[in-house]
Design a protein around this motif. Structure first.
Motif, short mmCIF file in Angstrom:
data_model
loop_
_atom_site.label_atom_id
_atom_site.label_comp_id
_atom_site.label_asym_id
_atom_site.label_seq_id
_atom_site.Cartn_x
_atom_site.Cartn_y
_atom_site.Cartn_z
N THR A 150 -4.18 4.01 5.00
CA THR A 150 -4.97 2.92 4.88
C THR A 150 -6.44 2.35 4.46
O THR A 150 -7.08 1.26 4.86
CB THR A 150 -4.95 2.25 6.65
OG1 THR A 150 -5.13 3.17 6.98
CG2 THR A 150 -2.77 2.35 6.98
N LEU A 170 1.13 -1.43 0.08
CA LEU A 170 -0.08 0.27 -0.02
C LEU A 170 1.08 1.26 0.24
O LEU A 170 2.34 0.93 0.48
CB LEU A 170 -0.78 -0.28 1.42
CG LEU A 170 -1.52 -1.39 1.28
CD1 LEU A 170 -2.47 -0.78 2.70
CD2 LEU A 170 -2.84 -1.28 0.62
N LEU A 184 -9.05 1.68 1.84
CA LEU A 184 -9.80 1.25 0.98
C LEU A 184 -10.62 1.29 0.69
O LEU A 184 -11.89 0.38 1.67
CB LEU A 184 -8.95 0.23 1.21
CG LEU A 184 -7.04 -0.19 1.87
CD1 LEU A 184 -6.71 -1.45 1.75
CD2 LEU A 184 -6.46 0.92 0.34
#
Length: 402
Positions: free
Chosen positions: A159, A154, A161
């Protein structure tokens, strides 16, 4: 009956979604977090490693056909299908073995202009695999559970998504075909912060609104409008009630259209809250029924008197538009059940029961009206032939002689 139908529809709509439990343990790995996804009895497990911004995850889904497909992916920009980078599993058309291939869902896929072809993803997938629940002896069948594993690199500190998942009935070559378009299949998206495990709560009011939309429209367009039409057709033949049939007919129809307008407005709001989801036929039928309903209502303002020469044309228009609105409303109710994925639900059964009762009442009243019509026609014929008249005269003469 209407109250019973509303109770069944609301209770089923609010409590009808049942999902499987999630698990953090698989045969090959143990994950830190898991989550039950809102549709298709799917779930997700993952472990996020902040030090190197890698994500290990497992998606748990199920097939709906032996020749079908199951897919899962990430949309880098928005929670919708278009733009998703997906991993899709299906049986190899040559060997029958399970294969997992990468796909990018661009806008042409949604419009079905071109087949969906596999191509490398532009996100950093370090590894990926798929296995059937049950090991090597497992086979692909309707209901077979599949695990899709992936390790993804990533962007640091990003974070949150957008996860997308779905499943379809069959594959043409190596091109998965379009998935079903019920409300559950079109709602297979969620946004998760893989660091905290929190989900976005922007659309939590969608399901109650959809249930309310369906209940109001089923009662207004699907039941009250037909009741109003029945009132006009059969009560007007009862001479003893005078013009009361007209006020009953107009009152029921106006209330139905006003209530239907509320349901229609909720549908417009649902469209605004569901970008990227289009229910073409359902929407077109809804707009047509709404327009015809208000044309019929506003026509009351221009209703000519019985002596007016244009009255017969107004009546023809009124009958045509009225019955067209009733038919469109009922058809769109069934289309709504299809859209919501409630084709075999108790809510649809309750609606069919109410509608069948109305049809039964119509048949009984229609038979009765024809019996009365035939009896009056026979009496008129006898009067014209002088049978009844002579009989009456003879009766009166004999009574006078008596």
């Amino acid at each position: 009956m209407l109250l019973l139908f509303l109770h069944i529809l609301l209770s089923f709509g609010l409590n009808g979604v049942v999902s499987s439990r999630c698990t953090t343990t698989t045969t090959s790995k143990v994950f830190e977090k898991c989550m039950t996804l809102p549709t298709q009895q799917a779930s997700l497990a993952w472990s996020y490693h902040p030090h190197n911004a890698t994500l290990d995850l497992a998606f748990f889904g199920s097939f709906i056909s032996p020749s079908g497909w199951v897919g899962w992916g990430i949309n880098p920009t928005s929670p919708e299908m278009t733009g998703t980078r997906a991993l899709i599993a299906f049986p190899d058309p040559n060997s029958g073995q399970l294969v997992l291939l990468p796909y990018i869902l661009d806008p042409t896929v949604k419009l079905q202009k071109t087949p969906l072809l596999s191509r490398p993803l532009d996100i950093h997938v370090l590894s990926s695999s798929a296995t059937l629940y049950g090991g090597r002896m497992a086979t692909i069948h309707n209901g077979a559970t599949i695990h899709i594993f992936a390790t993804i690199k990533l962007v640091p500190n990003k974070t949150k998504l957008h996860f997308i998942w779905n499943r379809g009935l069959y594959v043409q070559g190596y091109s998965p075909t379009i998935h079903p378009t019920t409300i559950n299949d079109l709602s297979s998206t969620t946004t998760i912060d893989v660091l905290s495990g929190a989900t976005a709560k922007t659309h939590n009011n969608i399901m109650p609104l959809k249930t309310l939309h369906g209940a109001i429209n089923a009662i207004s367009w699907g039941l009250l409008l037909p009741i109003g039409a029945i009132t006009a057709r059969y009560l007007r033949q009862i001479q003893s009630i005078g013009p009361a049939w007209f006020y009953a007919h107009a009152g029921v129809q106006i209330f139905a259209v006003l209530l239907g307008t509320v349901g229609f407005s909720i549908g417009i709001r649902l469209g605004e809250l569901s970008p990227g989801r289009v229910y073409g036929l359902h929407r077109k039928l809804g707009f047509a029924a709404f327009c015809l309903g208000w044309l019929q209502t506003l026509a009351l303002l221009f209703r000519p008197k019985t002596t007016n020469k244009f009255r017969k044309y107004w009546k023809s228009y009124h009958h045509f538009v009225g019955y067209a609105c009733v038919v469109l409303g009922v058809v769109n109710c069934f289309q709504g059940f299809e859209v919501m994925g409630e084709s075999n639900s108790y809510a649809k059964f309750a609606y069919c029961l109410c509608l069948s009762t109305l049809v039964g009442v119509c048949i009984a009243l229609e038979v009765n009206s024809w019996v009365i019509f035939c009896r009056k026609a026979k009496e008129e014929k006898l009067k014209r032939e002088g049978v009844l008249g002579s009989g009456i005269e003879k009766g009166s003469c004999s009574s006078s002689h008596g």
